[in-house]
Design a protein around this motif. Structure first.
Motif, PDB file in Angstrom:
ATOM      1  N   VAL A 247      11.370   4.857  -3.178  1.00  0.00           N
ATOM      2  CA  VAL A 247      10.611   3.997  -2.260  1.00  0.00           C
ATOM      3  C   VAL A 247      11.499   3.375  -1.186  1.00  0.00           C
ATOM      4  CG1 VAL A 247       8.855   3.473  -3.991  1.00  0.00           C
ATOM      5  CG2 VAL A 247      10.857   1.977  -3.775  1.00  0.00           C
ATOM      6  N   GLY A 248      12.818   3.360  -1.384  1.00  0.00           N
ATOM      7  CA  GLY A 248      13.719   2.784  -0.394  1.00  0.00           C
ATOM      8  C   GLY A 248      14.229   1.427  -0.789  1.00  0.00           C
ATOM      9  N   VAL A 249      14.939   0.810   0.133  1.00  0.00           N
ATOM     10  CA  VAL A 249      15.614  -0.460  -0.168  1.00  0.00           C
ATOM     11  C   VAL A 249      15.326  -1.523   0.891  1.00  0.00           C
ATOM     12  CG1 VAL A 249      17.469   0.445  -1.596  1.00  0.00           C
ATOM     13  CG2 VAL A 249      17.689   0.552   0.882  1.00  0.00           C
ATOM     14  N   ASP A 250      14.103  -1.526   1.415  1.00  0.00           N
ATOM     15  CA  ASP A 250      13.732  -2.529   2.401  1.00  0.00           C
ATOM     16  C   ASP A 250      13.128  -3.772   1.767  1.00  0.00           C
ATOM     17  OD1 ASP A 250      14.547  -1.371   4.871  1.00  0.00           O
ATOM     18  OD2 ASP A 250      12.937   0.098   4.676  1.00  0.00           O
ATOM     19  N   PHE A 251      13.282  -3.910   0.457  1.00  0.00           N
ATOM     20  CA  PHE A 251      12.869  -5.113  -0.254  1.00  0.00           C
ATOM     21  C   PHE A 251      13.786  -5.240  -1.464  1.00  0.00           C
ATOM     22  CE2 PHE A 251      10.962  -1.760  -2.600  1.00  0.00           C
ATOM     23  CZ  PHE A 251      10.639  -2.207  -3.862  1.00  0.00           C
ATOM     24  N   LEU A 252      13.723  -6.386  -2.133  1.00  0.00           N
ATOM     25  CA  LEU A 252      14.538  -6.576  -3.332  1.00  0.00           C
ATOM     26  C   LEU A 252      13.647  -6.428  -4.566  1.00  0.00           C
ATOM     27  CD1 LEU A 252      16.899  -9.510  -2.281  1.00  0.00           C
ATOM     28  CD2 LEU A 252      17.188  -7.051  -1.973  1.00  0.00           C
ATOM     29  N   ALA A 253      13.069  -7.515  -5.028  1.00  0.00           N
ATOM     30  CA  ALA A 253      12.265  -7.448  -6.247  1.00  0.00           C
ATOM     31  C   ALA A 253      10.811  -7.126  -5.928  1.00  0.00           C
ATOM     32  CB  ALA A 253      12.339  -8.780  -6.989  1.00  0.00           C
ATOM     33  N   PRO A 254      10.192  -6.213  -6.676  1.00  0.00           N
ATOM     34  CA  PRO A 254       8.745  -6.036  -6.555  1.00  0.00           C
ATOM     35  C   PRO A 254       8.040  -7.290  -7.052  1.00  0.00           C
ATOM     36  CG  PRO A 254       9.584  -4.806  -8.430  1.00  0.00           C
ATOM     37  CD  PRO A 254      10.783  -5.362  -7.705  1.00  0.00           C
ATOM     38  N   ALA A 255       6.760  -7.433  -6.757  1.00  0.00           N
ATOM     39  CA  ALA A 255       6.038  -8.656  -7.121  1.00  0.00           C
ATOM     40  C   ALA A 255       4.706  -8.297  -7.761  1.00  0.00           C
ATOM     41  CB  ALA A 255       5.817  -9.533  -5.887  1.00  0.00           C
ATOM     42  N   TRP A 256       4.471  -8.776  -8.973  1.00  0.00           N
ATOM     43  CA  TRP A 256       3.191  -8.574  -9.637  1.00  0.00           C
ATOM     44  C   TRP A 256       2.118  -9.424  -8.986  1.00  0.00           C
ATOM     45  CZ3 TRP A 256       2.257  -4.994 -13.407  1.00  0.00           C
ATOM     46  CH2 TRP A 256       3.362  -4.428 -14.047  1.00  0.00           C
ATOM     47  N   VAL A 257       0.874  -8.960  -9.065  1.00  0.00           N
ATOM     48  CA  VAL A 257      -0.279  -9.705  -8.573  1.00  0.00           C
ATOM     49  C   VAL A 257      -0.957 -10.350  -9.773  1.00  0.00           C
ATOM     50  CG1 VAL A 257      -2.477  -9.587  -7.350  1.00  0.00           C
ATOM     51  CG2 VAL A 257      -0.579  -8.092  -6.663  1.00  0.00           C
ATOM     52  N   PRO A 258      -0.863 -11.677  -9.929  1.00  0.00           N
ATOM     53  CA  PRO A 258      -1.437 -12.342 -11.110  1.00  0.00           C
ATOM     54  C   PRO A 258      -2.922 -12.032 -11.274  1.00  0.00           C
ATOM     55  CG  PRO A 258      -0.041 -13.861  -9.886  1.00  0.00           C
ATOM     56  CD  PRO A 258      -0.187 -12.637  -9.037  1.00  0.00           C
ATOM     57  N   GLY A 259      -3.347 -11.911 -12.530  1.00  0.00           N
ATOM     58  CA  GLY A 259      -4.745 -11.630 -12.825  1.00  0.00           C
ATOM     59  C   GLY A 259      -5.118 -10.169 -12.724  1.00  0.00           C
ATOM     60  N   THR A 260      -4.148  -9.319 -12.376  1.00  0.00           N
ATOM     61  CA  THR A 260      -4.384  -7.883 -12.262  1.00  0.00           C
ATOM     62  C   THR A 260      -3.239  -7.146 -12.944  1.00  0.00           C
ATOM     63  OG1 THR A 260      -3.125  -7.431 -10.224  1.00  0.00           O
ATOM     64  CG2 THR A 260      -5.340  -8.366  -9.970  1.00  0.00           C
ATOM     65  N   ARG A 261      -3.303  -5.835 -12.909  1.00  0.00           N
ATOM     66  CA  ARG A 261      -2.194  -5.002 -13.378  1.00  0.00           C
ATOM     67  C   ARG A 261      -1.592  -4.265 -12.187  1.00  0.00           C
ATOM     68  NH1 ARG A 261      -2.363  -3.959 -19.024  1.00  0.00           N
ATOM     69  NH2 ARG A 261      -1.836  -1.751 -18.795  1.00  0.00           N
ATOM     70  N   ASP A 262      -1.661  -4.921 -11.017  1.00  0.00           N
ATOM     71  CA  ASP A 262      -1.144  -4.367  -9.770  1.00  0.00           C
ATOM     72  C   ASP A 262       0.162  -5.057  -9.393  1.00  0.00           C
ATOM     73  OD1 ASP A 262      -3.610  -3.190  -9.894  1.00  0.00           O
ATOM     74  OD2 ASP A 262      -4.417  -4.146  -8.100  1.00  0.00           O
ATOM     75  N   PHE A 263       0.904  -4.414  -8.492  1.00  0.00           N
ATOM     76  CA  PHE A 263       2.117  -5.028  -7.978  1.00  0.00           C
ATOM     77  C   PHE A 263       2.320  -4.642  -6.518  1.00  0.00           C
ATOM     78  CE2 PHE A 263       3.412  -0.937  -9.743  1.00  0.00           C
ATOM     79  CZ  PHE A 263       4.267  -0.409  -8.785  1.00  0.00           C
ATOM     80  N   LEU A 264       3.148  -5.428  -5.825  1.00  0.00           N
ATOM     81  CA  LEU A 264       3.474  -5.195  -4.413  1.00  0.00           C
ATOM     82  C   LEU A 264       4.903  -4.678  -4.298  1.00  0.00           C
ATOM     83  CD1 LEU A 264       2.102  -8.430  -2.652  1.00  0.00           C
ATOM     84  CD2 LEU A 264       0.860  -6.339  -3.264  1.00  0.00           C
ATOM     85  N   TYR A 265       5.094  -3.821  -3.315  1.00  0.00           N
ATOM     86  CA  TYR A 265       6.428  -3.353  -2.991  1.00  0.00           C
ATOM     87  C   TYR A 265       6.418  -2.841  -1.565  1.00  0.00           C
ATOM     88  CZ  TYR A 265       4.630   1.416  -3.828  1.00  0.00           C
ATOM     89  OH  TYR A 265       3.913   2.583  -3.787  1.00  0.00           O
ATOM     90  N   VAL A 266       7.573  -2.501  -1.045  1.00  0.00           N
ATOM     91  CA  VAL A 266       7.695  -1.958   0.304  1.00  0.00           C
ATOM     92  C   VAL A 266       8.173  -0.523   0.203  1.00  0.00           C
ATOM     93  CG1 VAL A 266       8.883  -2.150   2.530  1.00  0.00           C
ATOM     94  CG2 VAL A 266       8.136  -4.218   1.320  1.00  0.00           C
ATOM     95  N   ASP A 267       7.452   0.372   0.879  1.00  0.00           N
ATOM     96  CA  ASP A 267       7.799   1.789   0.862  1.00  0.00           C
ATOM     97  C   ASP A 267       8.395   2.182   2.204  1.00  0.00           C
ATOM     98  OD1 ASP A 267       7.919   4.520   0.139  1.00  0.00           O
ATOM     99  OD2 ASP A 267       5.991   4.865   1.131  1.00  0.00           O
TER     100      ASP A 267
END
Length: 493
Positions: A247-267
């Motif tokens: 996915v690359g290195v344009d972000f550090l830590a991914p981030a979970w979305v509370p209340g779901t089983r989803d997460f955010l990241y940068v591709d």
């Protein structure tokens, strides 16, 4: 599930090519990494016998001050500013530095001390505020220990480590602790500890850089290692993992979305297929802007939330309906063109020089995670983004216009408007070892009081580096609670 290579018991993980980063922020490499795994050879831990200082076994209660000598909090603004600005807040503040760790009441009253003969770094509260982990380094020998303190009983358990861990994060149930540290052969290692700080697994994850995020309410762990993104389904057996590819290195830590089983990241590679070769990834990188993505761990569905950028910082709201993001073409400590000035790549790996003060123009935006609609709330780069526990306020750190030094400002967005809370000069350790990795640190509660009415942080004053408390319901009233490099506020049970 794609296996993503192999894991070896006793050591493991992805050897991903990524340029080393400076102490004030990681450098991103546009060259994709090979998606293989390499074992790391563990060195034998240093025994306690090599230390001249006995490790602490309990929190030490403070001695009674002489009559008339106690001064819990001292204003660092002017004589008219009231002392004890955090005295109405609950929780405890862990203030760490080269002369140990102090547990403080928000008023500044000393509750307990730990390791006064040690340099103490990385104080990290469990998510219920019942335990505190930290790294203790014996300055006479360099021997490093992880210490875990039980706040209710005052008991402290220490475990000697081969090297100093420079980041901790507790699982939501407090049964596990992920620790990051320097690898024996270079790069960064991630190890899983139990609630006492002892190894819970004999597997070590190794990457050139490693950033993590615990699933809310669960024991799954997202790992951003180099260019690769992984989901570890069982932290006690990391062989059970899902590989999301490069996915690359344009972000550090991914981030979970509370209340779901989803997460955010940068591709960075336009959702490249798993089998994409290096040249295809390079071509995609040259023609594709980084994108903010939301991904479901259940279905694999990906939602495009719009453009991100190099060096994207993000913080998800406690409700899970929105996220704050900020992106720049360089972080403090970079030359502005993505070229590193220093070889350090992770929190706590320091360099000799302090951070560069040049921060490019940018903004802080609130992104609706359902509609992808955006609202700009600050026309400056947000170097630290952290939502208050009650979700009503967003804390943002920016570089100030002060040309006399590395001046900074804390801003608050209250849902309607943004305002400057206070200007300050960060402590050297906070500016160098914590601030550039903000989106990794705010994966757990850090600066906000549990009542969302005040913040704590490390600042440099005429008296040196100190712990500071600033209330948000006053006119930027700020109080010093005494010497430390960094301070973090405990959550409530």
């Amino acid at each position: 599930m794609r296996p993503g290579g192999y894991l070896t018991t006793g050591a493991a993980a992805c050897a991903l090519l990524v340029a080393a980063a400076c102490a004030s922020g990681p450098t991103r490499s546009s060259t994709p990494a090979p998606a293989d795994w390499t074992p790391e050879t563990e060195a034998d831990p240093v025994t306690d016998a090599t230390s001249l200082t006995s490790p602490p076994v309990e929190l030490v209660a403070p001695q009674e001050p002489a009559a008339g000598s106690e001064s819990p909090a001292e204003s660092i603004q002017d004589d008219d500013s009231p002392a004890g600005q955090g005295s109405g807040s609950r929780g405890l503040i862990a203030a760490a530095g080269p002369i140990g760790l102090r547990l403080l009441h928000p008023s500044g009253a000393l509750v307990a001390e730990l390791g006064l003969d040690y340099a103490v770094t990385q104080p990290t509260w469990s998510r219920d505020g019942q335990r505190l982990a930290a790294t203790l380094v014996d300055p006479s020998t360099g021997v490093s220990r992880v210490a875990v303190a039980d706040i209710a009983t005052g008991n402290v358990v220490t475990t000697t480590t081969p090297s100093s861990y420079f980041f901790y994060s507790w699982s939501y149930d407090g049964s596990r602790l992920v620790a990051l540290g320097p690898g024996q052969t270079g790069g960064t290692t991630a190890v899983i500890l139990n609630e006492t700080g002892a190894r819970a697994s004999d597997v070590t994850l190794l990457g050139q850089s490693v950033y993590v995020a615990w699933e809310p309410g669960g024991l799954r762990l997202l790992v951003h290692a180099g260019h690769q993104l992984l989901l570890v389904n069982d932290v006690d057996s990391p062989q059970d993992h899902h590989d999301y590819g490069v996915v690359g290195v344009d972000f550090l830590a991914p981030a979970w979305v509370p209340g779901t089983r989803d997460f955010l990241y940068v591709d960075s590679y336009g959702q490249a297929p798993a089998d994409a070769g290096e040249q295809e990834l390079l071509d995609r990188r040259s023609t594709t802007d980084p994108q903010l993505l939301r991904r479901s761990t259940d279905t694999g569905e990906i939602t495009d939330l719009g453009p991100a950028g190099p060096y994207t910082t993000m913080a998800v709201h406690p409700s899970g309906d929105r996220a704050a993001i900020s992106a720049a073409h360089g972080r403090p400590g970079s030359t502005g063109d993505g070229t590193a000035q220093d070889p350090s790549s992770q929190p706590g790996q320091t360099a000799g020089a302090g951070p560069d003060t040049v921060v490019p123009a940018g903004s802080v935006q609130i992104v609706d995670l359902s509609t992808a609609e955006r609202r700009t709330v600050l026309d400056q780069i947000g170097l630290w983004l952290e939502w208050s526990p009650d979700g009503r306020n967003l804390l943002m750190a920016t570089a100030s216009d002060d040309q006399a030094g590395f001046g900074m400002s804390w801003h608050i967005w209250d849902g309607q408007q943004s305002y400057e809370l206070v200007q300050f000069t960060p402590s050297v350790a906070f500016a160098r070892n914590y601030l550039p990795f903000a989106d990794q640190y705010d994966e757990t509660p850090r600066l906000w009081s549990p009542d969302s009415d005040a913040i704590t942080f490390g600042a440099n004053t005429a008296d040196g580096d100190v712990t500071v408390v600033a209330r948000i319901d006053g006119a930027g009233a700020v109080a010093s609670l005494g010497p430390s490099d960094v301070s973090f506020w405990s959550p409530l049970p």
